[in-house]
Design an enzyme around this catalytic site. Structure first.
Site, PDB file in Angstrom:
ATOM      1  N   CYS A  99      10.924  17.061  12.163  1.00  0.00           N
ATOM      2  CA  CYS A  99      10.254  16.912  13.457  1.00  0.00           C
ATOM      3  C   CYS A  99      11.265  16.579  14.549  1.00  0.00           C
ATOM      4  O   CYS A  99      12.116  15.709  14.379  1.00  0.00           O
ATOM      5  CB  CYS A  99       9.200  15.815  13.350  1.00  0.00           C
ATOM      6  SG  CYS A  99       8.293  15.514  14.875  1.00  0.00           S
ATOM      7  N   CYS A 108       7.021   7.975  11.992  1.00  0.00           N
ATOM      8  CA  CYS A 108       7.828   8.181  10.784  1.00  0.00           C
ATOM      9  C   CYS A 108       9.054   7.275  10.781  1.00  0.00           C
ATOM     10  O   CYS A 108       9.637   6.995  11.823  1.00  0.00           O
ATOM     11  CB  CYS A 108       8.306   9.634  10.694  1.00  0.00           C
ATOM     12  SG  CYS A 108       7.008  10.817  10.290  1.00  0.00           S
ATOM     13  N   GLU A 336     -19.583  -5.369   2.048  1.00  0.00           N
ATOM     14  CA  GLU A 336     -18.735  -4.958   3.173  1.00  0.00           C
ATOM     15  C   GLU A 336     -19.158  -5.746   4.415  1.00  0.00           C
ATOM     16  O   GLU A 336     -20.347  -6.048   4.574  1.00  0.00           O
ATOM     17  CB  GLU A 336     -18.902  -3.442   3.405  1.00  0.00           C
ATOM     18  CG  GLU A 336     -18.339  -2.890   4.685  1.00  0.00           C
ATOM     19  CD  GLU A 336     -16.847  -3.069   4.803  1.00  0.00           C
ATOM     20  OE1 GLU A 336     -16.397  -3.460   5.893  1.00  0.00           O
ATOM     21  OE2 GLU A 336     -16.128  -2.822   3.804  1.00  0.00           O
ATOM     22  N   ASP A 384     -10.937  -3.232  -2.758  1.00  0.00           N
ATOM     23  CA  ASP A 384      -9.983  -2.529  -1.892  1.00  0.00           C
ATOM     24  C   ASP A 384      -9.845  -3.315  -0.587  1.00  0.00           C
ATOM     25  O   ASP A 384     -10.406  -2.935   0.441  1.00  0.00           O
ATOM     26  CB  ASP A 384     -10.467  -1.098  -1.633  1.00  0.00           C
ATOM     27  CG  ASP A 384      -9.512  -0.297  -0.773  1.00  0.00           C
ATOM     28  OD1 ASP A 384      -8.393  -0.775  -0.515  1.00  0.00           O
ATOM     29  OD2 ASP A 384      -9.885   0.814  -0.350  1.00  0.00           O
ATOM     30  N   CYS A 410      -3.125  -1.718   0.110  1.00  0.00           N
ATOM     31  CA  CYS A 410      -2.195  -1.049   1.019  1.00  0.00           C
ATOM     32  C   CYS A 410      -1.003  -1.929   1.348  1.00  0.00           C
ATOM     33  O   CYS A 410      -0.209  -1.593   2.231  1.00  0.00           O
ATOM     34  CB  CYS A 410      -2.914  -0.627   2.296  1.00  0.00           C
ATOM     35  SG  CYS A 410      -3.660  -2.002   3.192  1.00  0.00           S
TER      36      CYS A 410
END
Length: 440
Positions: A99, A108, A336, A384, A410
């Site tokens: 890129c 990135c 949730e 999660d 994550c």
């Protein structure tokens, strides 16, 4: 009466950053490794305020083994932040970026590093956090890496300037907007969406206004949520809806000043399928970043659960990890704190004729975790959590009798912490897979 100065602990302000002058002399150094934020890291002496010290130096877009010249930007107790000025000796693992916007674009960190090396580095990050927490998995499965041009979720920034439009991602550590020209991360339809958004902003937005656009690629098109300051869309709703039709969006919604989303356009219900269940996620909903990674996570969770009858899905969101298994369950309890996501899950289950199998529970599991007794009779738990992890909930789960837990995280740091808590309660880490859906 004089105001007493508070007693300060030693090094209390050691991490406060000092901006260095633009004409500060460059530093030459060797890069020893890549740090947790993706910068090349080395050490160099630097003189500041007539004092010479050795500092850790962070150089974006630099690789281990390289000799570089770097321009100092700021100095703190953690080290010196710099910009890469020149590569004096290049690593054999260096490659040409895909890129043109790299390294300015904040989307990135690793366009300059060979793919295999990036995957190995990310796996090492996970392994390192687990090792420091004393957590050893019995089996490490091969990593999954999402392909180029597969990102189906993106947050764009747009600003109408007197001389045109700034549209794209924020530069790392800055409010400057960079256009991701030739982006090899975004799915092609999101690149097209950004181009059309720039055209819309130039035509409809007043000078000086800044808008955030959350784009989600669903099965029948792009769901777009535009957010801005109070009153930003006054008198523009009709034009925005017409533009949404022209752009072929599955849904267009707007929001001002953090309020509720107002849907302007949805020719048909926006759909995302999980197995034989079709959900309509709320505007701006959290989705896994790529379909390929989502599928890998779903398959791994399903294989590990091995068809238990009663499942609790904690931090369930829209049901990404549990709804694909709904046909084989006698009971699913989805927990949730986002009521809109929970409602979309419930409606999806009802629409598939499986509403009787699903119990929805709105709860803040960080502040009020379910206690161990509430899992009595539960065959498996899916969890999660967000980046902060699930310390309180994992502490409660460690005291429960649930035989199987499938955890998706994550953040390797909080995952290692939470896994250690579960192991202390008698669990073992049976299988581990690193899933890289944030390419580069």
């Amino acid at each position: 009466m004089k105001r007493r100065r508070p007693n300060r602990k030693p090094n209390q302000n050691r991490d406060r950053s000092t901006r260095l002058p633009r004409n500060a002399p460059p530093v030459e150094l060797s890069i020893t490794h890549v740090g947790a934020r993706g910068d090349g890291v080395g050490r160099a002496e630097y003189t500041h305020h007539h004092r010479t010290d050795e500092h850790a130096v962070f150089v974006p877009a630099a690789l281990p083994g390289e000799r570089v010249l770097a321009q100092p930007v700021s100095l703190s107790g953690q080290g010196m932040k710099t910009h890469l000025s020149e590569i004096l000796t290049a690593s054999p693992q260096r490659r040409e970026p895909d890129c043109d916007a790299f390294p300015a674009c904040g989307g990135c960190s690793f366009q300059h590093w060979e793919d295999e090396a990036v995957t190995a580095w990310k796996q090492d990050q996970v392994d390192g956090f687990l090792a420091r927490a004393g957590v050893v998995p019995r089996t490490v499965l091969p990593p999954h890496v999402s392909p180029r041009r597969s990102r189906r979720r993106a947050g764009f920034h747009l600003k109408r300037l007197s001389g045109g439009i700034a549209a794209g991602f924020l530069e790392r550590g800055s409010q400057h907007i960079v256009a991701p020209l030739g982006c090899s991360v975004l799915a092609p339809e999101l690149v097209t969406c950004l181009e059309r958004l720039a055209e819309l902003a130039e035509r409809e937005f007043p000078v000086g206004i800044g808008i955030e656009a959350q784009a989600n690629g669903l099965d029948n098109g792009i769901c777009l949520l535009l957010s801005g300051p109070e009153g930003w869309h006054d008198g523009r709703l009709e034009a925005l809806a017409a533009w949404g039709v022209e752009a072929g969006l599955a849904r267009l919604s707007v929001r001002e000043a953090g309020g509720a989303a107002l849907t302007l356009l949805a020719p048909a219900p926006p759909v995302l399928r999980f197995g034989d269940v079709a959900i309509t996620p709320p505007p701006g909903a959290f989705l896994q970043a790529t379909r390929e990674a989502e599928s890998a996570l779903q398959q791994d969770v399903a294989a590990f659960l091995d068809g238990p009858a009663r499942i609790a899905d904690l931090y369930a969101g829209c049901g990404t990890l549990s709804l694909p298994n709904l046909a084989g369950l006698s009971q699913l309890t989805a927990v949730e704190m986002d009521p809109a996501a929970l409602e979309s899950l419930r409606r999806a289950a009802d629409g598939a004729g499986r509403g009787a199998q699903v119990t929805c529970r709105e709860a803040d599991l960080a502040g009020a975790p379910l206690d161990a007794a509430e899992f009595d009779g539960t065959d498996a738990v899916i969890i999660d959590p967000p980046r902060a992890g699930a310390a309180a909930q994992c502490a409660a789960l460690s005291q429960s009798a649930v035989p199987r837990l499938a955890m998706v995280s994550c953040n390797p740091a909080t995952f290692a912490r939470d896994a250690a808590s579960l192991l202390a309660g008698g669990y073992r880490l049976e299988r581990l897979r690193m899933v890289d859906q944030f390419r580069f």
